[in-house]
Design a protein around this motif. Structure first.
Motif, PDB file in Angstrom:
ATOM      1  N   THR A   3       0.910  -1.485  -0.039  1.00 59.16           N
ATOM      2  CA  THR A   3      -0.184   0.049  -0.132  1.00 59.16           C
ATOM      3  C   THR A   3       1.467   1.059  -0.337  1.00 59.16           C
ATOM      4  OG1 THR A   3      -0.243  -0.257   2.672  1.00 59.16           O
ATOM      5  CG2 THR A   3      -1.520  -1.437   1.239  1.00 59.16           C
ATOM      6  N   GLN A   6       2.607   1.852   3.015  1.00 64.91           N
ATOM      7  CA  GLN A   6       3.846   0.902   2.994  1.00 64.91           C
ATOM      8  C   GLN A   6       5.440   1.376   2.913  1.00 64.91           C
ATOM      9  OE1 GLN A   6       2.255  -2.744   2.308  1.00 64.91           O
ATOM     10  NE2 GLN A   6       1.145  -3.580   4.434  1.00 64.91           N
ATOM     11  N   GLU A  86       9.741  -9.679   1.935  1.00 67.52           N
ATOM     12  CA  GLU A  86      10.028 -10.006   3.224  1.00 67.52           C
ATOM     13  C   GLU A  86      10.484 -11.378   3.133  1.00 67.52           C
ATOM     14  OE1 GLU A  86       6.538 -12.266   6.077  1.00 67.52           O
ATOM     15  OE2 GLU A  86       5.829 -10.443   4.577  1.00 67.52           O
ATOM     16  N   VAL A  94       8.789  -5.351  10.475  1.00 70.72           N
ATOM     17  CA  VAL A  94       6.556  -5.098  10.448  1.00 70.72           C
ATOM     18  C   VAL A  94       7.112  -3.676   9.585  1.00 70.72           C
ATOM     19  CG1 VAL A  94       4.804  -4.742  12.087  1.00 70.72           C
ATOM     20  CG2 VAL A  94       7.259  -5.960  12.917  1.00 70.72           C
ATOM     21  N   PRO A  96       3.571  -1.775   8.253  1.00 71.41           N
ATOM     22  CA  PRO A  96       1.733  -0.868   8.891  1.00 71.41           C
ATOM     23  C   PRO A  96       0.780  -1.801   8.461  1.00 71.41           C
ATOM     24  CG  PRO A  96       3.380   0.504   7.759  1.00 71.41           C
ATOM     25  CD  PRO A  96       4.451  -0.890   7.191  1.00 71.41           C
ATOM     26  N   LYS A  97      -0.171  -2.118   8.916  1.00 70.48           N
ATOM     27  CA  LYS A  97      -1.070  -2.602   8.450  1.00 70.48           C
ATOM     28  C   LYS A  97      -1.917  -1.774   7.810  1.00 70.48           C
ATOM     29  CE  LYS A  97      -1.126  -6.327  11.445  1.00 70.48           C
ATOM     30  NZ  LYS A  97      -0.084  -7.358  10.659  1.00 70.48           N
ATOM     31  N   PRO A  98      -2.492  -2.612   7.056  1.00 69.12           N
ATOM     32  CA  PRO A  98      -3.158  -1.603   5.209  1.00 69.12           C
ATOM     33  C   PRO A  98      -4.405  -1.289   6.500  1.00 69.12           C
ATOM     34  CG  PRO A  98      -2.656  -3.911   4.745  1.00 69.12           C
ATOM     35  CD  PRO A  98      -2.210  -4.123   6.057  1.00 69.12           C
ATOM     36  N   SER A  99      -5.187  -0.495   6.265  1.00 67.34           N
ATOM     37  CA  SER A  99      -6.300   0.435   7.113  1.00 67.34           C
ATOM     38  C   SER A  99      -7.491  -0.407   6.008  1.00 67.34           C
ATOM     39  CB  SER A  99      -6.210   1.682   6.527  1.00 67.34           C
ATOM     40  OG  SER A  99      -6.635   1.383   5.483  1.00 67.34           O
ATOM     41  N   GLN A 100      -7.738  -0.556   7.187  1.00 69.71           N
ATOM     42  CA  GLN A 100      -9.586  -0.992   7.237  1.00 69.71           C
ATOM     43  C   GLN A 100     -10.750  -0.413   6.726  1.00 69.71           C
ATOM     44  OE1 GLN A 100      -9.383  -4.407   6.841  1.00 69.71           O
ATOM     45  NE2 GLN A 100      -7.278  -5.020   7.234  1.00 69.71           N
TER      46      GLN A 100
END
Length: 101
Positions: A3, A6, A86, A94, A96-100
């Motif tokens: 994303t 990221q 990865e 680590v 960042p998580k993709p936004s939901q």
């Protein structure tokens, strides 16, 4: 696929890195790709410098490096390519998580 968030994170992480590989007159070859895969497994995030004497276009070199190593092209700025893949065994970064939505 990374994303935008990221990619921004990885660009910030790569800012202080120095290029560990150079693509010169010979262009991208199988031996270089093998070494890049090993380096990506060990480090996850690397920079590659495209030298002025490289006969291929920088966009083509960046795409060839990403495709040949199975890595994500994070950034192509000037003649410097930033790649991320990865690691299976040496996970250090680590994302960042993709936004939901």
């Amino acid at each position: 696929m990374l994303t935008g968030k990221q990619k921004r994170f990885l660009r910030a992480e790569a800012h202080h890195l120095t290029p560990i590989f150079q693509v010169g007159k010979g262009g991208v070859n199988d031996q270089m790709l093998c070494q890049l895969r090993d380096a990506l497994e060990a480090r996850e995030l690397i920079k590659v410098r495209i030298l002025d004497n490289c006969e291929e276009e920088k966009d083509d070199v960046a795409e060839a490096l990403a495709a040949g190593t199975g890595a994500e092209l994070v950034q192509l700025i000037g003649l410097t390519v930033v790649l991320y893949k990865e690691s299976r065994n040496n996970k250090k970064i680590v994302l960042p998580k993709p936004s939901q939505k």
